[in-house]
Write a protein that holds these residues in place. Sequence first.
Motif, short mmCIF file in Angstrom:
data_model
loop_
_atom_site.label_atom_id
_atom_site.label_comp_id
_atom_site.label_asym_id
_atom_site.label_seq_id
_atom_site.Cartn_x
_atom_site.Cartn_y
_atom_site.Cartn_z
N SER A 150 1.32 -1.02 0.12
CA SER A 150 0.17 0.38 -0.07
C SER A 150 0.59 1.72 -0.07
N ASP A 151 0.85 1.63 -1.60
CA ASP A 151 1.71 3.74 -1.21
C ASP A 151 0.53 4.03 -2.00
N GLU A 152 1.18 5.77 -2.36
CA GLU A 152 -0.06 6.21 -2.09
C GLU A 152 -0.69 6.04 -4.17
N THR A 153 0.05 5.37 -4.59
CA THR A 153 -0.01 4.94 -5.96
C THR A 153 -1.05 3.78 -5.69
N THR A 154 -0.71 2.27 -5.34
CA THR A 154 -1.87 1.65 -5.21
C THR A 154 -3.18 1.98 -4.42
N VAL A 155 -2.92 2.50 -3.68
CA VAL A 155 -4.41 2.34 -2.96
C VAL A 155 -5.00 3.87 -4.21
N ALA A 156 -4.67 4.32 -4.04
CA ALA A 156 -5.53 4.54 -5.66
C ALA A 156 -5.83 3.99 -6.51
N ALA A 157 -5.57 3.03 -7.56
CA ALA A 157 -5.30 2.26 -8.39
C ALA A 157 -6.19 1.29 -8.27
N TYR A 158 -6.27 0.39 -7.24
CA TYR A 158 -6.99 -0.41 -6.19
C TYR A 158 -8.31 -0.22 -6.65
N VAL A 159 -8.82 0.85 -5.74
CA VAL A 159 -10.21 1.82 -6.43
C VAL A 159 -10.57 1.35 -8.15
N ASN A 160 -9.66 2.18 -8.24
CA ASN A 160 -10.07 3.07 -9.89
C ASN A 160 -10.55 1.83 -10.76
N TYR A 161 -9.23 0.52 -10.03
CA TYR A 161 -9.23 -1.11 -10.42
C TYR A 161 -10.71 -1.89 -10.57
N MET A 162 -10.71 -1.77 -8.94
CA MET A 162 -12.27 -2.36 -9.06
C MET A 162 -13.76 -1.37 -9.22
N GLN A 163 -13.57 -0.02 -9.44
CA GLN A 163 -14.58 -0.01 -9.74
C GLN A 163 -15.52 0.04 -11.23
N LYS A 164 -13.92 -0.34 -11.93
CA LYS A 164 -14.10 -1.01 -13.61
C LYS A 164 -14.30 -2.45 -13.28
N ALA A 165 -13.65 -3.39 -12.70
CA ALA A 165 -13.95 -4.57 -12.72
C ALA A 165 -15.24 -5.11 -12.56
N ILE A 166 -15.71 -4.31 -10.84
CA ILE A 166 -17.41 -4.65 -11.36
C ILE A 166 -18.33 -4.75 -11.62
N ALA A 167 -18.03 -4.24 -12.50
CA ALA A 167 -19.08 -3.01 -14.21
C ALA A 167 -18.97 -4.18 -15.03
N GLY A 168 -17.82 -5.16 -14.81
CA GLY A 168 -17.30 -5.92 -15.81
C GLY A 168 -16.06 -4.90 -17.08
N SER A 169 -15.70 -4.21 -16.50
CA SER A 169 -15.19 -3.61 -17.36
C SER A 169 -13.72 -3.80 -17.76
N GLY A 170 -12.95 -4.40 -18.26
CA GLY A 170 -11.06 -4.34 -17.99
C GLY A 170 -10.41 -5.62 -17.72
#
Lengths: 468, 714
Positions: free
Chosen positions: B616-636
């Motif tokens: 967990s660093d300043e990059t990954t904490v944001a990237a994780y939410v960004n990634y999940m936000q799309k994955a849950i909607a079937g994107s990416g």
Amino acid sequence: MNRYIQMMDNNQSRRSFLKTTAALSLARSAAPLAMSLASMGEASALTAPAGDYKALVCVFLYGGNDYANTLIPYDQSSYNAYQSFRSNLAISKVFLDPTVLNPITPLPGGQQYALAPELAALMPRFNSGALSVLLNIGTLVEPITKAKYASGNANLPPKLFSHNDQQSYWQSSSPEGASTGWGGRMGDLFQAGNAGGSAFTCIGLNGNAVYLSGQTTFQYQLTTAGAVPFNAVNSSLFGSSSASAALKAVLNTPRTHLLENEYLNVTQRSMNAYSSVNQAFSKSTLSTSFPLANSLGDQLQAVAKLISVRASLGVKRQVFFVSLGGFDNHTLLAKVHPGLMQTLGDAMSAFYQATVDLGVANQVTTFTASDFGRTLLSNSDGSDHGWGSMHFMLGGAVKGQSFIGTPPVLANNGPDDVGQGRLLPQLSVDQLAATLGNWFGVSAQDQLSVLPNLKNFTLKDLGNLSAT
Amino acid sequence: MQSNPDEMTSQGDPGVVRPKNELDKQRPLDGSFLRLNESTFSTLSSMSVLGVLSACGSDVADELAMPLPAPSTAINRLDLLTSNAPNGSSPGSLPAHISLRVDVSSVAATSASTAPVSTTDANALFNWAEQQYPSLFPGVKANLTTSSYVYRYYPETKNYLGVGVSGSTVGNVYVLGPLSGGVLALVGTLQGFACQVSGGACTLTSANDAARFLSQATLGYTRADLNNLSQTTISQWLDAQFAQPTSISYFSWLINNGYDSSGFENSTAGMDNVVWKKLISSPDVLRQKMVQVFSEIWVVSVLGINASWRQFSVANYLDVLEANVFGNFRTLIEQITMTPAMSYYLTYQGNVKTNPTTGSEPDENYARELMQLFTIGLLNLNNDGSLQLVNGAPVQTYSQNDVSGLARVFTGWSVDTHGLTAPYGPIYQQRPLVQVSSKYETGAKTFLGVTIPAGTTAAQSLKIALDTVFNHPNTAPFVCRQLIQKLVTSNPSAGYINRVANVFINNGNSVRGDLKAVIKAILMDPEARDLSLAQQSNSFGKVREPIVRFLCWARAFNANSATDAWAIGDVSSAGSALGQSPMRSPTVFNFYRPGYVPPNSALSSAGLVAPELQLSDETTVAAYVNYMQKAIAGSGVGDLKADYSLLQAIASNSNALLAELNTLLACGEIDAQTLTNFKVALDTISVTTSAGVMNRIYAALTLVLACPQFIVQK
């Protein structure tokens, strides 16, 4: 009645052990450190004069870089020894002709070295006086002789030859489990002077590394493309600005659970830094070309961009950490190592050029570091974990075209190695760190708290960095 | 021995000797006795427990209803009940190395449950404790009661064991005596001990209890999984999981999907696909969890396999893990050692014996990491995971000489290509290694105090080497601590480690290394099952690593790839994905270290580790939410699609929607205030259209998946 005994658990006792053996001087010197910080406001020696800017850049080569094929003995008798011990790993001498190094002060006895052929990009840097080569440097607690080492009574860094511990020792003077590194400890001293951007004192481009952690300074992580925003905080969350606000709120509401709250601390630093970093980053006019498909180059390019916008970030002293992996060449060394050298040399040379183009060549000093060197002897197609190694210092302030230290005798259980050509270091990481620190502006007294082992060494500056 | 007339028994005869092991369920507690005790209470309560005990004769002490301190004065000692370490203390003495790992200051003395204590439950606990810890609670004793406790007293050891029966401490389990240094100590709750006391014949009826168990034992669970668990006992569930057959092998799936065609010979193509398929959808959920766990301890990464058909190499490695995670650790380490994958990754493939002419020595990589990372670690440990200190300093388990000596064992081993013609197809990546005798070191080999005589065969040398590390006293605590960290909590108490390590040492049938028994011990231990500990501690639990957060979502909603492609890909990117990807660790040291401590943190001040926070660093904490936000909607995520039908049915009620997500993802840990805040926000999303319904579901999922109450598993 049996008495209830509370003993330290694994980590607690290890931390206590570390505290008492490696970092106690840190605690003892807490007072001078605190006084230094407190006196920041009154123009102490640690406040940089207006317009003054300096940056340290650590290039960490993860896995233990093979010294013997990085800096190769070139004079005939030394080369013969190299070739005989290295056997099937030896680089043919003819390939070394273009990269023979001619220092301003020749090495004694007619000794010569050549860079690995793929480090050719560093030749002009050496010849123009920007590159200095450190001979046989490694982790030490105190100066060591072969006899002392063989006696079994030497005071040695713990867990020699272990990757993670030696990585940690290079970065922090303690084995794995250390909580601060000497880069971060230097950053602590200047954090207050980075008035606008103390959060950007220590910046990493490739994941958490203890090197940049200070007692008060947090390392800040960026990608090579800049800071990463929380998309759902910066714009609506599935069309809802209320949901976006709720997300922002839950990521900024402290929690009592220690793990939860620490996660939130990182989240908050990320959100707070994002806009200032990216605004600055996007304004960079850096135009130096960097090598393509070179991950070290990408990281150093990002560093150069950040340096170019240092005024908007409000920083005067920065410590950067970039890294490259893949150096643990137990196997396929002849096939893999040249590519690593190419990546390293091209990236460092481009970075130096960037600092020249930005007019800050004298204000940025870069150095390489690695877990350890490796064996001289082959294990039939690679080398194994070693100790002392060869490293580089690069920058306008470096008194380059020079060697620092004494060329080690390449042998198998010779005077300068502890078997199989694992070098017994004659220079310590602390001496390199102190040299960099002196240039950076760390006082002699603070050096002793930043580098707990430095007091054991008489020579506290390698002498190859100009003060200004 | 002088007896104080004030302390006479109810029988009035101080000289009556009662057999100490007499089971006396009809012991009268008449009023005279009680009055006697109340009148002595004020005298006795001002004395120390020791003072009281020493004032009593041994034959009177067991008659005396001791004025036990009020429960509110208890201190927390959740690790106190520790089996004697086999390599340590003698029976009856206090184990020499009890250490406190749980942040006790924050564990309140109030119990989670207010249900009255049944005598049956209390007796079950007492009887179990007497069997489990006979050196502490010898023999069978009668129950005694006060208004605050039902308890038993063991005069042989002068220990008390009791259960709170009133007020806010009902169901709490206490000990008092030499065991606890003379202070009243809270060691757990009936609820927390129930699983172990019953030998797993307990059912988790509360949704949060069940969710916690499945969070520890699996990579994610559906509502149906929760319901099924509440219909069965823990031991039935575990036994069913142990018996469940494997699904299609990784290797076969790659073949079936054409990844053995020549274009894929020098790529990783197929590996991510089959790994995601298994992690997300394979129904043998406990096995998948243990494979994922072991893959991060016995690390092999496709990034470090420089050979043809590397995806098959990794696939075979995972098949070997699947076949062995419910077997014996000794078998596991041998089977892993014989995989081409490990021989490529840690470079002993084709390792050559010493060459005196060139001076070359065998590659030491595997010898070192086998010891350092996979079996014994770097420093000598006590069985409870604490460091053994000599003159105050830790002791290294092995020297460079041991590494060099052990390296000689791993010579001559090569991939088995007999019967094949070059260029080889992937089949060789599935065959155990074979010996090339010209490369094998036939000389003597010395390491860890063992010398393998010259002339010993390669197979026998290997057996001796693996036996040596397997039987090393470090191995049980070194391995068990990491397993506990991955399943339950990053900072287990010394007692927890000791209890599990003892099961590794002896599963109860004199077998060492029984992994089924170890898994059971980890999951059934009171420290894992105690809900009040989890709810009231500010440090119990662990951060879920990003891969596991993704899998929790995927499994909760039966995420499926309809084409069986599972083209989620490499999610290593720190800036735009999860920052880690299965079987793609950057080094053999895994994505994060078991001892990682976030610098400058309350955790570091408290001496606690948080391994997964290394990611967990300043990059990954944001990237994780960004990634999940799309994955849950079937994107990416390729054609990976979740089944939200159960959520769609309740989405119009934000409370119900959030409650379901709270249970399925966060084990009910999200507090009421946060849920209210979420609900208010979700209510602004109109659900009059089907798009609106999905937006509300996606927003709710993002909020829950991002919140710290989900990030940290308790």
